[in-house]
Design a protein around this motif. Structure first.
Motif, PDB file in Angstrom:
ATOM      1  N   GLN A 102       0.846  -1.186   0.000  1.00  0.00           N
ATOM      2  CA  GLN A 102       0.000   0.000   0.000  1.00  0.00           C
ATOM      3  C   GLN A 102       0.886   1.242   0.000  1.00  0.00           C
ATOM      4  O   GLN A 102       2.035   1.199   0.431  1.00  0.00           O
ATOM      5  CB  GLN A 102      -0.954   0.011   1.173  1.00  0.00           C
ATOM      6  N   ALA A 103       0.326   2.336  -0.529  1.00  0.00           N
ATOM      7  CA  ALA A 103       1.070   3.585  -0.611  1.00  0.00           C
ATOM      8  C   ALA A 103       0.085   4.733  -0.776  1.00  0.00           C
ATOM      9  O   ALA A 103      -1.111   4.525  -1.005  1.00  0.00           O
ATOM     10  CB  ALA A 103       2.037   3.543  -1.792  1.00  0.00           C
ATOM     11  N   ASN A 104       0.611   5.930  -0.694  1.00  0.00           N
ATOM     12  CA  ASN A 104      -0.172   7.128  -0.967  1.00  0.00           C
ATOM     13  C   ASN A 104      -0.156   7.334  -2.485  1.00  0.00           C
ATOM     14  O   ASN A 104       0.914   7.420  -3.082  1.00  0.00           O
ATOM     15  CB  ASN A 104       0.454   8.329  -0.256  1.00  0.00           C
ATOM     16  N   PRO A 105      -1.313   7.435  -3.135  1.00  0.00           N
ATOM     17  CA  PRO A 105      -1.353   7.559  -4.599  1.00  0.00           C
ATOM     18  C   PRO A 105      -0.600   8.774  -5.137  1.00  0.00           C
ATOM     19  O   PRO A 105      -0.143   8.756  -6.272  1.00  0.00           O
ATOM     20  CB  PRO A 105      -2.841   7.679  -4.919  1.00  0.00           C
ATOM     21  N   TYR A 106      -0.470   9.808  -4.328  1.00  0.00           N
ATOM     22  CA  TYR A 106       0.221  11.005  -4.775  1.00  0.00           C
ATOM     23  C   TYR A 106       1.669  10.703  -5.159  1.00  0.00           C
ATOM     24  O   TYR A 106       2.226  11.317  -6.066  1.00  0.00           O
ATOM     25  CB  TYR A 106       0.183  12.078  -3.682  1.00  0.00           C
ATOM     26  N   TRP A 107       2.282   9.740  -4.480  1.00  0.00           N
ATOM     27  CA  TRP A 107       3.695   9.427  -4.691  1.00  0.00           C
ATOM     28  C   TRP A 107       3.908   8.175  -5.549  1.00  0.00           C
ATOM     29  O   TRP A 107       5.045   7.776  -5.785  1.00  0.00           O
ATOM     30  CB  TRP A 107       4.399   9.240  -3.360  1.00  0.00           C
ATOM     31  N   ARG A 150      -3.051   5.051 -14.548  1.00  0.00           N
ATOM     32  CA  ARG A 150      -2.611   6.455 -14.618  1.00  0.00           C
ATOM     33  C   ARG A 150      -3.802   7.410 -14.529  1.00  0.00           C
ATOM     34  O   ARG A 150      -3.735   8.435 -13.858  1.00  0.00           O
ATOM     35  CB  ARG A 150      -1.833   6.689 -15.903  1.00  0.00           C
ATOM     36  N   ARG A 151      -4.895   7.046 -15.182  1.00  0.00           N
ATOM     37  CA  ARG A 151      -6.094   7.885 -15.142  1.00  0.00           C
ATOM     38  C   ARG A 151      -6.676   7.921 -13.713  1.00  0.00           C
ATOM     39  O   ARG A 151      -7.031   8.980 -13.211  1.00  0.00           O
ATOM     40  CB  ARG A 151      -7.136   7.352 -16.128  1.00  0.00           C
ATOM     41  N   ALA A 152      -6.734   6.786 -13.046  1.00  0.00           N
ATOM     42  CA  ALA A 152      -7.261   6.733 -11.682  1.00  0.00           C
ATOM     43  C   ALA A 152      -6.348   7.468 -10.702  1.00  0.00           C
ATOM     44  O   ALA A 152      -6.830   8.160  -9.800  1.00  0.00           O
ATOM     45  CB  ALA A 152      -7.463   5.293 -11.235  1.00  0.00           C
ATOM     46  N   LEU A 153      -5.041   7.327 -10.882  1.00  0.00           N
ATOM     47  CA  LEU A 153      -4.108   8.028 -10.006  1.00  0.00           C
ATOM     48  C   LEU A 153      -4.182   9.549 -10.207  1.00  0.00           C
ATOM     49  O   LEU A 153      -4.071  10.316  -9.250  1.00  0.00           O
ATOM     50  CB  LEU A 153      -2.684   7.544 -10.220  1.00  0.00           C
ATOM     51  N   ALA A 154      -4.409   9.972 -11.431  1.00  0.00           N
ATOM     52  CA  ALA A 154      -4.581  11.419 -11.687  1.00  0.00           C
ATOM     53  C   ALA A 154      -5.836  11.932 -10.991  1.00  0.00           C
ATOM     54  O   ALA A 154      -5.836  13.045 -10.443  1.00  0.00           O
ATOM     55  CB  ALA A 154      -4.651  11.666 -13.193  1.00  0.00           C
TER      56      ALA A 154
END
Length: 157
Positions: A102-107, A150-154
């Protein structure tokens, strides 16, 4: 892993292609067994029949063992979820092992490696680790998955 009450921005389960259902594999297994036995029926009552029988039975048992081994391998899958503040990946191996990340999506960064031995090798990098994702998918499926990620992370950022 974190259990959340809110719906993720993206949630998907990835699994290898499975062309037959377990019932279909069972049916195919018995049809092949019958097919292996048919040539031996021509020799019933002769010494050649008893010479062939161990090989026919051995081939059938080996085939059945391989079918059951394939059934265990079909348990492999990955679950991915993205929220605005969290991305999680859970991989279920055929032996029952579960790997969590798990991670923070921003990074988090999504990378398609073109020069890898595996075409379009897909990795996620974040929280100090880089993990592979969908290694069992086709190269084309990994490209589509990378685009969706990439679209979901944006959206999450």
């Amino acid at each position: 892993m974190v259990q959340r009450p809110d719906d993720p921005l993206l949630s998907m389960t990835l699994w290898p292609h499975q062309s037959l259902t377990p019932k279909g594999l069972e049916f195919m297994s018995w049809m092949i067994g019958i097919g292996l036995a048919i040539p031996a029926f021509a020799f019933v009552g002769t010494a050649a029949f008893w010479g062939m029988l161990p090989f026919v039975i051995g081939a059938f048992l080996l085939f059945r063992f391989m079918i059951h081994r394939n059934q265990r391998a079909r348990r492999l899958h990955e679950e991915l979820s993205i929220w605005p503040d969290l991305i999680t990946v859970r991989r279920y191996d055929p032996d029952g092992t579960i790997h969590n990340w798990q991670a923070n999506p921003y990074w988090v960064s999504v990378t398609l490696h073109d020069n890898a031995k595996i075409g379009n090798y897909l990795t996620l990098k974040g929280a100090g680790r880089e993990i592979e994702l969908g290694a069992f998918l086709t190269p084309e499926e990994r490209v589509t998955l990378a685009h969706d990620l990439r679209r979901a992370l944006a959206r999450a950022k």
